[in-house]
Design a protein around this motif. Structure first.
Motif, PDB file in Angstrom:
ATOM      1  N   MET A 104       0.841  -1.195   0.000  1.00 40.63           N
ATOM      2  CA  MET A 104       0.000   0.000   0.000  1.00 40.63           C
ATOM      3  C   MET A 104       0.879   1.249   0.000  1.00 40.63           C
ATOM      4  SD  MET A 104      -2.845   1.250   2.804  1.00 40.63           S
ATOM      5  CE  MET A 104      -1.637   1.555   4.084  1.00 40.63           C
ATOM      6  N   LEU A 105       0.687   2.096  -1.016  1.00 39.12           N
ATOM      7  CA  LEU A 105       1.470   3.324  -1.099  1.00 39.12           C
ATOM      8  C   LEU A 105       0.842   4.403  -0.219  1.00 39.12           C
ATOM      9  CD1 LEU A 105       2.326   3.417  -4.904  1.00 39.12           C
ATOM     10  CD2 LEU A 105       3.668   2.512  -2.999  1.00 39.12           C
ATOM     11  N   MET A 106       1.701   5.210   0.403  1.00 41.18           N
ATOM     12  CA  MET A 106       1.245   6.192   1.384  1.00 41.18           C
ATOM     13  C   MET A 106       1.892   7.551   1.124  1.00 41.18           C
ATOM     14  SD  MET A 106       1.594   3.802   4.796  1.00 41.18           S
ATOM     15  CE  MET A 106       3.084   3.008   4.217  1.00 41.18           C
ATOM     16  N   LYS A 107       1.268   8.584   1.666  1.00 41.71           N
ATOM     17  CA  LYS A 107       1.880   9.908   1.734  1.00 41.71           C
ATOM     18  C   LYS A 107       2.528  10.046   3.104  1.00 41.71           C
ATOM     19  CE  LYS A 107      -1.096  12.519  -1.448  1.00 41.71           C
ATOM     20  NZ  LYS A 107      -1.985  13.701  -1.564  1.00 41.71           N
ATOM     21  N   ILE A 108       3.827  10.349   3.101  1.00 44.08           N
ATOM     22  CA  ILE A 108       4.587  10.384   4.354  1.00 44.08           C
ATOM     23  C   ILE A 108       5.390  11.669   4.424  1.00 44.08           C
ATOM     24  CG2 ILE A 108       6.441   9.274   5.668  1.00 44.08           C
ATOM     25  CD1 ILE A 108       5.538   6.621   4.329  1.00 44.08           C
ATOM     26  N   ILE A 109       5.292  12.352   5.550  1.00 45.62           N
ATOM     27  CA  ILE A 109       6.140  13.517   5.810  1.00 45.62           C
ATOM     28  C   ILE A 109       7.058  13.197   6.979  1.00 45.62           C
ATOM     29  CG2 ILE A 109       6.211  15.917   6.591  1.00 45.62           C
ATOM     30  CD1 ILE A 109       3.699  16.480   5.094  1.00 45.62           C
ATOM     31  N   PHE A 110       8.359  13.302   6.739  1.00 45.52           N
ATOM     32  CA  PHE A 110       9.348  13.140   7.803  1.00 45.52           C
ATOM     33  C   PHE A 110       9.560  14.484   8.496  1.00 45.52           C
ATOM     34  CE2 PHE A 110      10.201   9.563   5.104  1.00 45.52           C
ATOM     35  CZ  PHE A 110      10.649   8.559   5.958  1.00 45.52           C
ATOM     36  N   ILE A 111       9.691  14.443   9.808  1.00 46.50           N
ATOM     37  CA  ILE A 111      10.001  15.649  10.575  1.00 46.50           C
ATOM     38  C   ILE A 111      11.297  15.398  11.341  1.00 46.50           C
ATOM     39  CG2 ILE A 111       9.294  17.129  12.503  1.00 46.50           C
ATOM     40  CD1 ILE A 111       6.434  16.796  11.654  1.00 46.50           C
ATOM     41  N   CYS A 112      12.302  16.194  11.024  1.00 49.07           N
ATOM     42  CA  CYS A 112      13.583  16.102  11.739  1.00 49.07           C
ATOM     43  C   CYS A 112      14.161  17.505  11.838  1.00 49.07           C
ATOM     44  CB  CYS A 112      14.548  15.166  11.008  1.00 49.07           C
ATOM     45  SG  CYS A 112      15.023  15.732   9.362  1.00 49.07           S
ATOM     46  N   ASN A 113      15.198  17.645  12.631  1.00 43.07           N
ATOM     47  CA  ASN A 113      15.794  18.964  12.795  1.00 43.07           C
ATOM     48  C   ASN A 113      16.780  19.230  11.663  1.00 43.07           C
ATOM     49  OD1 ASN A 113      16.297  21.467  14.087  1.00 43.07           O
ATOM     50  ND2 ASN A 113      18.144  20.628  15.013  1.00 43.07           N
ATOM     51  N   TYR A 172      10.965   6.566  -0.751  1.00 44.29           N
ATOM     52  CA  TYR A 172      10.751   7.099  -2.098  1.00 44.29           C
ATOM     53  C   TYR A 172      10.937   5.996  -3.144  1.00 44.29           C
ATOM     54  CZ  TYR A 172      11.744   9.646  -6.405  1.00 44.29           C
ATOM     55  OH  TYR A 172      11.752  10.089  -7.706  1.00 44.29           O
ATOM     56  N   GLN A 173      11.979   5.174  -2.958  1.00 44.25           N
ATOM     57  CA  GLN A 173      12.234   4.082  -3.899  1.00 44.25           C
ATOM     58  C   GLN A 173      11.121   3.041  -3.882  1.00 44.25           C
ATOM     59  OE1 GLN A 173      16.116   2.802  -2.633  1.00 44.25           O
ATOM     60  NE2 GLN A 173      17.098   4.676  -3.356  1.00 44.25           N
ATOM     61  N   LEU A 174      10.431   2.915  -2.737  1.00 46.39           N
ATOM     62  CA  LEU A 174       9.312   1.984  -2.645  1.00 46.39           C
ATOM     63  C   LEU A 174       8.053   2.527  -3.314  1.00 46.39           C
ATOM     64  CD1 LEU A 174       9.712   0.723   1.054  1.00 46.39           C
ATOM     65  CD2 LEU A 174      10.117  -0.600  -1.031  1.00 46.39           C
ATOM     66  N   GLY A 175       8.092   3.802  -3.712  1.00 47.36           N
ATOM     67  CA  GLY A 175       6.960   4.388  -4.426  1.00 47.36           C
ATOM     68  C   GLY A 175       6.076   5.283  -3.586  1.00 47.36           C
ATOM     69  N   HIS A 176       6.438   5.477  -2.301  1.00 46.07           N
ATOM     70  CA  HIS A 176       5.629   6.346  -1.440  1.00 46.07           C
ATOM     71  C   HIS A 176       5.829   7.813  -1.835  1.00 46.07           C
ATOM     72  CE1 HIS A 176       4.569   3.001   1.096  1.00 46.07           C
ATOM     73  NE2 HIS A 176       5.833   2.719   1.335  1.00 46.07           N
ATOM     74  N   ASP A 177       4.842   8.623  -1.534  1.00 45.81           N
ATOM     75  CA  ASP A 177       4.906  10.072  -1.747  1.00 45.81           C
ATOM     76  C   ASP A 177       5.574  10.670  -0.506  1.00 45.81           C
ATOM     77  OD1 ASP A 177       4.538  12.770  -2.137  1.00 45.81           O
ATOM     78  OD2 ASP A 177       2.446  12.599  -2.744  1.00 45.81           O
ATOM     79  N   VAL A 178       6.828  11.093  -0.645  1.00 43.40           N
ATOM     80  CA  VAL A 178       7.670  11.466   0.500  1.00 43.40           C
ATOM     81  C   VAL A 178       7.946  12.962   0.495  1.00 43.40           C
ATOM     82  CG1 VAL A 178       9.946  11.175   1.567  1.00 43.40           C
ATOM     83  CG2 VAL A 178       8.764   9.193   0.599  1.00 43.40           C
ATOM     84  N   SER A 179       7.890  13.563   1.688  1.00 40.63           N
ATOM     85  CA  SER A 179       8.330  14.940   1.903  1.00 40.63           C
ATOM     86  C   SER A 179       9.076  15.007   3.233  1.00 40.63           C
ATOM     87  CB  SER A 179       7.150  15.916   1.924  1.00 40.63           C
ATOM     88  OG  SER A 179       6.439  15.884   0.702  1.00 40.63           O
ATOM     89  N   VAL A 180       9.863  16.049   3.415  1.00 42.89           N
ATOM     90  CA  VAL A 180      10.634  16.241   4.653  1.00 42.89           C
ATOM     91  C   VAL A 180      10.462  17.681   5.115  1.00 42.89           C
ATOM     92  CG1 VAL A 180      12.923  16.254   5.731  1.00 42.89           C
ATOM     93  CG2 VAL A 180      12.362  14.507   4.010  1.00 42.89           C
ATOM     94  N   ILE A 181      10.158  17.845   6.397  1.00 48.66           N
ATOM     95  CA  ILE A 181      10.171  19.167   7.033  1.00 48.66           C
ATOM     96  C   ILE A 181      11.333  19.182   8.021  1.00 48.66           C
ATOM     97  CG2 ILE A 181       8.957  20.764   8.561  1.00 48.66           C
ATOM     98  CD1 ILE A 181       6.331  19.727   7.414  1.00 48.66           C
ATOM     99  N   CYS A 182      12.214  20.162   7.888  1.00 47.67           N
ATOM    100  CA  CYS A 182      13.373  20.256   8.773  1.00 47.67           C
ATOM    101  C   CYS A 182      13.615  21.716   9.142  1.00 47.67           C
ATOM    102  CB  CYS A 182      14.615  19.650   8.107  1.00 47.67           C
ATOM    103  SG  CYS A 182      15.111  20.466   6.568  1.00 47.67           S
ATOM    104  N   ALA A 183      14.622  21.939   9.961  1.00 43.65           N
ATOM    105  CA  ALA A 183      14.970  23.301  10.374  1.00 43.65           C
ATOM    106  C   ALA A 183      15.582  24.069   9.204  1.00 43.65           C
ATOM    107  CB  ALA A 183      15.946  23.260  11.544  1.00 43.65           C
ATOM    108  N   TYR A 184      15.408  25.374   9.243  1.00 41.00           N
ATOM    109  CA  TYR A 184      16.000  26.186   8.178  1.00 41.00           C
ATOM    110  C   TYR A 184      17.520  26.067   8.232  1.00 41.00           C
ATOM    111  CZ  TYR A 184      17.630  29.860   5.212  1.00 41.00           C
ATOM    112  OH  TYR A 184      18.287  30.537   4.220  1.00 41.00           O
ATOM    113  N   CYS A 185      18.102  25.852   7.077  1.00 44.00           N
ATOM    114  CA  CYS A 185      19.563  25.786   6.933  1.00 44.00           C
ATOM    115  C   CYS A 185      19.886  26.247   5.522  1.00 44.00           C
ATOM    116  CB  CYS A 185      20.054  24.353   7.168  1.00 44.00           C
ATOM    117  SG  CYS A 185      21.789  24.079   6.754  1.00 44.00           S
ATOM    118  N   GLU A 186      20.806  27.161   5.410  1.00 40.43           N
ATOM    119  CA  GLU A 186      21.129  27.726   4.098  1.00 40.43           C
ATOM    120  C   GLU A 186      21.660  26.659   3.148  1.00 40.43           C
ATOM    121  OE1 GLU A 186      23.892  31.284   2.183  1.00 40.43           O
ATOM    122  OE2 GLU A 186      23.322  31.355   4.307  1.00 40.43           O
ATOM    123  N   LEU A 187      22.473  25.718   3.672  1.00 39.88           N
ATOM    124  CA  LEU A 187      23.012  24.663   2.828  1.00 39.88           C
ATOM    125  C   LEU A 187      21.896  23.779   2.273  1.00 39.88           C
ATOM    126  CD1 LEU A 187      26.149  23.501   4.884  1.00 39.88           C
ATOM    127  CD2 LEU A 187      26.144  24.720   2.694  1.00 39.88           C
TER     128      LEU A 187
END
Length: 382
Positions: A1-10, A31-46
């Motif tokens: 089952m494909l899912m929408k997933i948001i990772f939260i890390c610093n 992502y390679q498994l086909g899930h809809d992936v996003s990441v929310i993290c702390a602001y960093c210029e790099l």
């Protein structure tokens, strides 16, 4: 089952951070498994530069400022627009608060959670030891325990990486807790045999044995043990994949041995893997206090990197030694306070002709990101 997933890390790569690396590799696997992936993290210029140049295969939002309720206005719209099935939170106390007391973080998660979104929290760390002086350390330890309990209440799914974290967290929640190991932050690359030979000749032109280490280690103990090792076996070199962090006393000892020590500075992962593959033994001087707290465990990404590279490993005995660690065949655990014993174990590991191969087989079974991703995927799909 494909899912929408948001990772939260610093922190998130290219920012240097073990939990950020963990999140990066796990997000890549999803992502390679086909899930809809996003990441929310702390602001960093790099990170923002990488996002702007399109370096990621999925959406990365370096938008968090303080991980407090003041961030609600910038984080919640992202979550509402994506309507994820799961938020995968990577928790370490000092990641979400400058003082390692993220009081508002449980409430922030509660406010961004909605009816259709569930939260999985991976507790990489829980809290610091309970000490009674200085008083601010006691306050911090108590606050971290309270925050840990509140986060467990918010979570729909709880994941830890080693047994001791599992046992401690059981005192904070009645919810099921799931054990999933940590993979290597250094992925294996194809290194031709002739390149390994060339690297060895460059590091040890006189055929010396190479003892390597990598990660945030106790370098004072490292140098003490290496000093003992040199007295027993002068034809050795110490390879520190990283930078030097020594006390004044350690620097004095280092000066007497520096012709036998190689310090690389920060390197790309491919180069770290090449150097590990060119070594004979990996040494992890993980600290252990007078009560036995500490020691080597499979929580260590550095340990995983050594196992992936096929090296026998010398570590330390302590309460963090976990059940999965007992399945590592080419592993030698010694007394952190006894440099002579640790030097002897390094010599023993140098004679081990099968431990490295067995370690590589272990890593490919239990520490591969494909296996770790499957463990998560099975849990999230229920």
């Amino acid at each position: 089952m494909l899912m929408k997933i948001i990772f939260i890390c610093n922190k998130f790569p290219p920012a240097i951070d073990g939990v950020g690396d963990y999140t990066f590799h796990l997000a890549n696997n999803f992502y390679q498994l086909g899930h809809d992936v996003s990441v929310i993290c702390a602001y960093c210029e790099l990170v923002q530069q990488k996002v702007s140049s399109g370096c990621f295969n999925y959406n990365v939002f370096p938008i968090a400022k303080s991980w407090s309720l003041s961030d609600l206005a910038i984080i919640k719209p992202v979550i509402n627009s994506y309507k994820p099935d799961w938020l995968l939170v990577q928790y370490v106390p000092n990641s979400f608060s400058r003082l390692a007391i993220p009081f508002e973080f449980p409430l922030l998660l509660l406010r961004i959670k909605n009816q259709d979104t569930r939260i999985c929290i991976t507790f990489h760390e829980l809290y610091t030891r309970m000490v009674y002086w200085p008083f601010k350390h006691l306050i911090s330890a108590l606050a971290q325990r309270w925050i840990c309990t509140k986060l467990a209440q918010v979570a729909n799914l709880i994941v830890v990486s080693i047994d001791i974290t599992y046992s401690l967290l059981q005192t904070r929640t009645d919810k099921p807790i799931h054990l999933i190991p940590i993979g290597s932050n250094i992925l294996p690359f194809h290194i031709p045999d002739e390149q390994i030979v060339s690297t060895r000749n460059e590091l040890a032109p006189n055929g010396e044995s190479i003892i390597s280490t990598f990660g945030n280690r106790d370098q004072d103990t490292l140098i003490q043990v290496f000093c003992k090792l040199v007295r027993k076996r002068p034809e050795v070199k110490l390879l520190i994949c990283g930078v030097l962090r020594l006390s004044p006393e350690g620097l004095c000892l280092f000066d007497s041995l520096k012709d036998k020590i190689i310090i690389t500075g920060h390197l790309p992962n491919r180069d770290v893997y090449r150097l590990l593959r060119s070594s004979d033994v990996f040494f992890l001087p993980d600290p252990v206090d007078s009560s036995g707290e500490g020691g080597t465990s499979t929580k260590s990404g550095s340990l995983a990197a050594a196992l992936v590279a096929g090296l026998p490993v010398v570590g330390t005995s302590g309460h963090m030694n976990d059940k999965l660690l007992s399945q590592v065949k080419g592993l030698y655990l010694g007394d952190y306070t006894n440099p002579d014993e640790l030097a002897y174990l390094i010599l023993k590991a140098m004679e081990d002709k099968t431990g490295g191969k067995l370690n590589q087989e272990f890593a490919s079974s239990f520490l591969a990101w494909e296996y770790i991703g499957k463990c998560y995927n099975d849990l999230l799909s229920k």
